[in-house]
Design an enzyme around this catalytic site. Structure first.
Site: not given
Length: 96
Positions: A7-9
Protein backbone atom coordinates in the site's frame (compact mmCIF):
# COMPACT_ATOMS: atom_id res chain seq x y z
CA UNK A 1 0.17 -19.28 -2.20
CA UNK A 2 0.54 -16.13 -0.14
CA UNK A 3 -1.42 -13.01 -1.00
CA UNK A 4 0.69 -9.93 -0.30
CA UNK A 5 -0.72 -6.42 -0.55
CA UNK A 6 1.53 -3.37 -0.75
CA UNK A 7 0.00 0.00 0.00
CA UNK A 8 1.18 3.51 -0.82
CA UNK A 9 -0.36 6.91 -1.42
CA UNK A 10 -1.49 6.22 -4.97
CA UNK A 11 -0.47 2.60 -5.55
CA UNK A 12 2.09 3.53 -8.16
CA UNK A 13 5.46 3.82 -6.43
CA UNK A 14 5.13 0.36 -4.93
CA UNK A 15 4.54 -1.18 -8.37
CA UNK A 16 8.29 -1.29 -9.01
CA UNK A 17 8.85 -3.02 -5.69
CA UNK A 18 6.11 -5.54 -6.51
CA UNK A 19 8.07 -6.60 -9.61
CA UNK A 20 11.29 -7.00 -7.59
CA UNK A 21 9.43 -8.98 -4.93
CA UNK A 22 7.88 -11.25 -7.57
CA UNK A 23 11.34 -11.94 -9.00
CA UNK A 24 12.76 -12.69 -5.54
CA UNK A 25 9.84 -14.95 -4.63
CA UNK A 26 10.13 -16.87 -7.91
CA UNK A 27 13.87 -17.37 -7.40
CA UNK A 28 13.09 -18.80 -3.95
CA UNK A 29 10.17 -20.97 -5.21
CA UNK A 30 7.87 -19.02 -2.87
CA UNK A 31 4.38 -18.89 -4.37
CA UNK A 32 2.89 -15.42 -4.09
CA UNK A 33 0.20 -13.15 -5.43
CA UNK A 34 1.57 -9.63 -4.92
CA UNK A 35 -0.31 -6.43 -5.77
CA UNK A 36 -0.04 -2.71 -5.00
CA UNK A 37 -2.97 -0.48 -4.07
CA UNK A 38 -3.62 3.07 -2.92
CA UNK A 39 -4.26 3.36 0.82
CA UNK A 40 -8.00 3.88 0.24
CA UNK A 41 -8.32 0.53 -1.54
CA UNK A 42 -6.65 -1.79 0.97
CA UNK A 43 -8.08 -5.28 0.66
CA UNK A 44 -7.74 -8.47 2.62
CA UNK A 45 -4.56 -10.51 2.22
CA UNK A 46 -2.19 -12.78 4.13
CA UNK A 47 -0.10 -9.70 4.91
CA UNK A 48 -0.39 -5.97 4.25
CA UNK A 49 2.77 -3.91 3.78
CA UNK A 50 2.72 -0.12 3.97
CA UNK A 51 5.11 2.02 1.96
CA UNK A 52 7.12 4.67 3.81
CA UNK A 53 4.84 7.48 2.60
CA UNK A 54 1.82 5.97 4.38
CA UNK A 55 3.47 4.32 7.38
CA UNK A 56 1.81 6.92 9.61
CA UNK A 57 -1.45 5.04 8.93
CA UNK A 58 -0.11 1.77 10.35
CA UNK A 59 -2.33 1.90 13.44
CA UNK A 60 -5.52 2.61 11.50
CA UNK A 61 -4.85 -0.18 8.99
CA UNK A 62 -4.11 -2.60 11.85
CA UNK A 63 -7.42 -1.61 13.45
CA UNK A 64 -9.28 -2.13 10.16
CA UNK A 65 -7.69 -5.57 9.64
CA UNK A 66 -7.08 -6.96 13.16
CA UNK A 67 -6.60 -10.55 11.96
CA UNK A 68 -4.01 -9.73 9.29
CA UNK A 69 -0.34 -8.90 9.90
CA UNK A 70 0.26 -5.28 8.91
CA UNK A 71 3.84 -4.00 8.67
CA UNK A 72 5.71 -0.96 7.40
CA UNK A 73 8.22 -1.70 4.66
CA UNK A 74 11.78 -1.02 5.79
CA UNK A 75 12.76 2.37 4.36
CA UNK A 76 16.18 1.20 3.18
CA UNK A 77 14.70 -1.87 1.46
CA UNK A 78 12.04 0.31 -0.14
CA UNK A 79 14.55 2.90 -1.32
CA UNK A 80 16.83 0.24 -2.78
CA UNK A 81 13.85 -1.66 -4.23
CA UNK A 82 15.23 -4.72 -2.42
CA UNK A 83 12.53 -7.26 -3.19
CA UNK A 84 14.59 -10.08 -1.67
CA UNK A 85 14.75 -8.34 1.72
CA UNK A 86 11.03 -7.55 1.70
CA UNK A 87 10.16 -11.16 0.81
CA UNK A 88 12.43 -12.34 3.65
CA UNK A 89 10.50 -10.06 6.03
CA UNK A 90 7.18 -11.43 4.75
CA UNK A 91 8.32 -15.02 5.24
CA UNK A 92 9.58 -14.28 8.75
CA UNK A 93 6.36 -12.47 9.72
CA UNK A 94 4.15 -15.24 8.34
CA UNK A 95 6.35 -18.04 9.69
CA UNK A 96 7.05 -19.49 6.25
Amino acid sequence: MRKIVLVCAAGMSTSMLVKKMQEAAAADNYETDIAAYPIGEVDTADIILLGPQVRFQLKSVKEKFPDIPVESIDMAAYGMMDGKKVIATVKKTLGD
